[in-house]
Write a protein that holds these residues in place. Structure first.
Motif, PDB file in Angstrom:
ATOM      1  N   GLY A  21       0.913  -1.108  -0.017  1.00  0.00           N
ATOM      2  CA  GLY A  21       0.015   0.120  -0.008  1.00  0.00           C
ATOM      3  C   GLY A  21       0.840   1.490   0.033  1.00  0.00           C
ATOM      4  O   GLY A  21       0.522   2.204  -0.801  1.00  0.00           O
ATOM      5  N   ALA A  22       1.908   1.245   0.929  1.00  0.00           N
ATOM      6  CA  ALA A  22       2.689   2.264   0.860  1.00  0.00           C
ATOM      7  C   ALA A  22       3.549   2.710  -0.382  1.00  0.00           C
ATOM      8  O   ALA A  22       3.660   3.714  -0.962  1.00  0.00           O
ATOM      9  CB  ALA A  22       3.882   2.274   1.929  1.00  0.00           C
ATOM     10  N   SER A  23       3.842   1.421  -1.042  1.00  0.00           N
ATOM     11  CA  SER A  23       4.652   1.597  -2.513  1.00  0.00           C
ATOM     12  C   SER A  23       3.753   2.355  -3.439  1.00  0.00           C
ATOM     13  O   SER A  23       4.228   2.977  -4.272  1.00  0.00           O
ATOM     14  CB  SER A  23       4.965   0.293  -2.761  1.00  0.00           C
ATOM     15  OG  SER A  23       6.103  -0.255  -1.784  1.00  0.00           O
ATOM     16  N   LEU A  24       2.492   1.758  -3.714  1.00  0.00           N
ATOM     17  CA  LEU A  24       1.474   2.295  -4.557  1.00  0.00           C
ATOM     18  C   LEU A  24       1.215   3.670  -4.417  1.00  0.00           C
ATOM     19  O   LEU A  24       1.278   4.388  -5.417  1.00  0.00           O
ATOM     20  CB  LEU A  24       0.090   1.373  -4.383  1.00  0.00           C
ATOM     21  CG  LEU A  24       0.394   0.079  -4.927  1.00  0.00           C
ATOM     22  CD1 LEU A  24      -1.048  -0.694  -4.698  1.00  0.00           C
ATOM     23  CD2 LEU A  24       0.603  -0.032  -6.318  1.00  0.00           C
ATOM     24  N   ALA A  25       0.906   4.236  -3.087  1.00  0.00           N
ATOM     25  CA  ALA A  25       1.092   5.613  -2.900  1.00  0.00           C
ATOM     26  C   ALA A  25       2.069   6.415  -3.147  1.00  0.00           C
ATOM     27  O   ALA A  25       1.938   7.484  -3.659  1.00  0.00           O
ATOM     28  CB  ALA A  25       0.502   5.755  -1.459  1.00  0.00           C
ATOM     29  N   TRP A  26       3.513   5.726  -2.745  1.00  0.00           N
ATOM     30  CA  TRP A  26       4.592   6.295  -2.992  1.00  0.00           C
ATOM     31  C   TRP A  26       4.721   6.843  -4.460  1.00  0.00           C
ATOM     32  O   TRP A  26       5.285   7.884  -5.104  1.00  0.00           O
ATOM     33  CB  TRP A  26       5.781   5.732  -2.341  1.00  0.00           C
ATOM     34  CG  TRP A  26       7.128   6.507  -2.649  1.00  0.00           C
ATOM     35  CD1 TRP A  26       7.798   7.274  -1.812  1.00  0.00           C
ATOM     36  CD2 TRP A  26       7.993   5.956  -3.571  1.00  0.00           C
ATOM     37  NE1 TRP A  26       8.863   7.807  -2.122  1.00  0.00           N
ATOM     38  CE2 TRP A  26       9.151   7.026  -3.394  1.00  0.00           C
ATOM     39  CE3 TRP A  26       7.974   5.308  -4.731  1.00  0.00           C
ATOM     40  CZ2 TRP A  26      10.245   6.903  -4.196  1.00  0.00           C
ATOM     41  CZ3 TRP A  26       9.482   5.318  -5.408  1.00  0.00           C
ATOM     42  CH2 TRP A  26      10.305   5.968  -5.163  1.00  0.00           C
ATOM     43  N   ARG A  27       4.327   5.649  -5.408  1.00  0.00           N
ATOM     44  CA  ARG A  27       4.440   5.989  -7.006  1.00  0.00           C
ATOM     45  C   ARG A  27       3.528   6.889  -7.563  1.00  0.00           C
ATOM     46  O   ARG A  27       3.770   7.535  -8.585  1.00  0.00           O
ATOM     47  CB  ARG A  27       4.444   4.538  -7.621  1.00  0.00           C
ATOM     48  CG  ARG A  27       5.527   3.691  -7.116  1.00  0.00           C
ATOM     49  CD  ARG A  27       5.179   2.239  -7.708  1.00  0.00           C
ATOM     50  NE  ARG A  27       5.149   2.291  -8.981  1.00  0.00           N
ATOM     51  CZ  ARG A  27       6.202   1.962  -9.966  1.00  0.00           C
ATOM     52  NH1 ARG A  27       7.412   1.876  -9.519  1.00  0.00           N
ATOM     53  NH2 ARG A  27       6.212   1.967 -11.230  1.00  0.00           N
ATOM     54  N   ARG A  28       2.497   6.985  -6.818  1.00  0.00           N
ATOM     55  CA  ARG A  28       1.410   8.020  -7.496  1.00  0.00           C
ATOM     56  C   ARG A  28       1.803   9.521  -7.090  1.00  0.00           C
ATOM     57  O   ARG A  28       1.075  10.306  -7.560  1.00  0.00           O
ATOM     58  CB  ARG A  28      -0.031   7.701  -6.903  1.00  0.00           C
ATOM     59  CG  ARG A  28      -0.533   6.301  -7.224  1.00  0.00           C
ATOM     60  CD  ARG A  28      -1.792   6.247  -6.558  1.00  0.00           C
ATOM     61  NE  ARG A  28      -2.685   7.211  -7.011  1.00  0.00           N
ATOM     62  CZ  ARG A  28      -3.491   7.554  -6.215  1.00  0.00           C
ATOM     63  NH1 ARG A  28      -3.278   7.231  -4.604  1.00  0.00           N
ATOM     64  NH2 ARG A  28      -4.209   8.489  -6.506  1.00  0.00           N
ATOM     65  N   VAL A  29       2.710   9.710  -6.252  1.00  0.00           N
ATOM     66  CA  VAL A  29       2.944  11.235  -5.821  1.00  0.00           C
ATOM     67  C   VAL A  29       3.470  11.801  -7.159  1.00  0.00           C
ATOM     68  O   VAL A  29       4.494  11.315  -7.749  1.00  0.00           O
ATOM     69  CB  VAL A  29       4.158  11.143  -4.973  1.00  0.00           C
ATOM     70  CG1 VAL A  29       4.298  12.648  -4.484  1.00  0.00           C
ATOM     71  CG2 VAL A  29       3.598  10.590  -3.595  1.00  0.00           C
ATOM     72  N   SER A  30       2.573  12.949  -7.431  1.00  0.00           N
ATOM     73  CA  SER A  30       2.976  13.913  -8.541  1.00  0.00           C
ATOM     74  C   SER A  30       2.306  15.245  -8.262  1.00  0.00           C
ATOM     75  O   SER A  30       1.516  15.365  -7.438  1.00  0.00           O
ATOM     76  CB  SER A  30       2.493  13.278  -9.763  1.00  0.00           C
ATOM     77  OG  SER A  30       0.991  13.111  -9.785  1.00  0.00           O
ATOM     78  N   PRO A  31       3.155  16.230  -8.803  1.00  0.00           N
ATOM     79  CA  PRO A  31       2.493  17.570  -8.899  1.00  0.00           C
ATOM     80  C   PRO A  31       1.011  17.814  -9.032  1.00  0.00           C
ATOM     81  O   PRO A  31       0.346  18.498  -8.344  1.00  0.00           O
ATOM     82  CB  PRO A  31       3.119  18.245  -9.781  1.00  0.00           C
ATOM     83  CG  PRO A  31       4.609  17.524 -10.158  1.00  0.00           C
ATOM     84  CD  PRO A  31       4.177  16.379  -9.958  1.00  0.00           C
TER      85      PRO A  31
END
Length: 462
Positions: A145-155
């Motif tokens: 879950g943390a990995s998926l959210a981390w990869r979605r971080v964008s401006p």
């Protein structure tokens, strides 16, 4: 890994996920022209990553805990001999309970045979395996879950909106749990009370003058089918509550007036916490004080002046209960009095009123709705008290208005009826739910009246 340890590790993972998500936000903002070009603050990206780490893992852990025991027990039963598995469900449940007690080191109901010892060892092995598997699964879900959210971080990620939406859903879920818990309590009491009223007419219960819930052994005994008239209980409850409020209302109100209007800041900073210590004393301590000090003192004093005072009297219980409620009344009244604007006091002083006249004619009328609401809530607290009455007033259901006699209350009888091994299919036990329903309705009505008084007569100050 034990449950508390797993929760602590999950919290640590969430903290790391927050840090990584926040750093990721700063990293992607560098290529987008700075933090100002992010949709949300970097902390929101970290919060979203932490939530995606914690929430799915908590859901999986909750499901695992819900089904783990039944799965382990079914596996243990599957490993038992054929003749044991063929037992009736009641006997099989007893065997499983013995296996669980043996594995946990508790006393079993019968002799420990080698087959039971082997089953207990199998049970412990399965529990250890389940604990290790749950830790692995939960932590893997947290990492994913943390990995998926981390990869979605964008401006362009609307992190703030998503975090606020998740928090809103959590708040709604929490309030829903509270509402359904209250509804479940009310329905459980209501259904059992309806079963009781199937045995005893509601009119006999509410208006009967004889209370003897013990079912007689012989038919020729008085009340062979039980006497469930609750008027003596209601009368005893009202008598003790009246005595308690006679003590608590004036003392608590006068204490609040002094602390709010007369006491210096230094004295108030000491006296108010000391007064509120009374609220932190366990009620069983008050019960000991009433039974060992107050009740004998009242009895001896009555004997000196020629009065017949019972060893367990309503007066002793009411006096001690009133002392217990004093900080409740004092704190509520003090808060309400302090909420009256200082401009009203200044205006009264400007017209030539003294401090006592200002308190009597300006402050108390302005604070009266809140004070009345607090007193009604204090009455609800007195009606629901149990331990003091159990230890100081006794169990005798006497229909009397004499405070020197022994009486009992609704809460005391509920405790008495449900103590020990009871079968919930006889009027003797079901009457406790009827009493609980009446007590719930009375306290609910008092709380509603208190809220309506406060809302109707509350002054609005700018």
């Amino acid at each position: 890994m034990s449950g508390p340890a797993l929760i602590l590790v999950l919290l640590a993972f969430s903290a790391v996920a927050f840090h990584l998500g926040r750093r990721r936000a700063f990293a992607v903002s560098a290529s987008a022209g700075g933090v100002k070009n992010l949709h949300s603050l970097p902390s929101y990206y970290g919060g979203l990553t932490a939530l995606w780490c914690a929430l799915p893992a908590v859901v999986v852990l909750g499901l695992w805990v819900s089904f783990e025991s039944s799965i382990v027990e079914n596996l243990v039963v599957a490993g038992l001999p054929e003749e044991t598995r063929a037992l009736p469900p009641e006997r099989l449940n007893l065997v499983v309970n013995d296996i669980r007690n043996l594995a946990e080191g508790n006393i079993v109901s019968g002799e420990v045979v080698p087959e039971m010892r082997a089953a207990a060892d199998h049970y412990l092995e399965l529990r250890r395996t389940a604990a290790a598997a749950s830790a692995v699964v939960v932590l893997c879900v947290a990492i994913v879950g943390a990995s998926l959210a981390w990869r979605r971080v964008s401006p362009s990620l609307r992190a703030r909106n998503q975090v606020e939406q998740i928090v809103r859903v959590l708040l709604i879920a929490s309030s829903t749990v509270a509402i359904f818990s209250t509804l479940g309590i009310v329905l459980s009491v209501l259904f059992e009370a309806i079963r009781f009223f199937g045995h005893v007419p509601i009119a006999d219960f509410l208006f009967g003058l004889d209370w003897s819930p013990q079912m007689a052994i012989r038919e020729d005994q008085v009340g062979s089918s039980g006497a469930f008239g609750a008027i003596p209980l209601f009368a005893g409850t009202l008598l003790i509550s009246f005595i308690a409020m006679t003590v608590a209302a004036p003392i608590g109100l006068f204490a609040a007036i002094y602390l709010a209007e007369y006491a210096t800041s230094a004295f108030r900073s000491v006296a108010k916490p000391v007064l509120e210590i009374l609220a932190g004393i366990p009620t069983v301590v008050y019960g000991f004080f009433a039974a060992l000090i107050v009740a004998p003192a009242i009895r001896d004093t009555g004997a000196i002046i020629g009065l017949d005072v019972a060893s367990e009297s309503a007066l002793a219980a009411g006096l001690v209960m009133g002392v217990m409620i004093i900080p409740f009344v004092s704190s509520l009244s003090d808060d309400v009095i302090n909420a009256v604007p200082q401009a009203l006091r200044d205006g009264s002083y400007a017209l030539g009123a003294t401090r006592s006249e200002t308190i009597r004619q300006v402050v108390l009328p302005a604070a009266l709705p809140g004070i009345v609401g607090g007193l009604l809530l204090a009455i609800s607290r007195a009606i629901g008290e149990t331990m003091i009455v159990v230890m100081a007033a006794g169990l005798a259901a006497n229909l009397t208005a004499n405070p020197l006699q022994a009486v009992t209350t609704v809460t005391v009888q509920i405790v008495t009826l449900l103590v020990g091994d009871q079968e919930f299919d006889s009027p003797k036990t079901l009457v406790a739910f009827a009493l609980g329903l009446v007590l719930f309705v009375v306290t609910l009505c008092l709380n509603v009246i208190a809220l309506r008084v406060v809302r109707k007569y509350r002054e609005q100050y700018d």
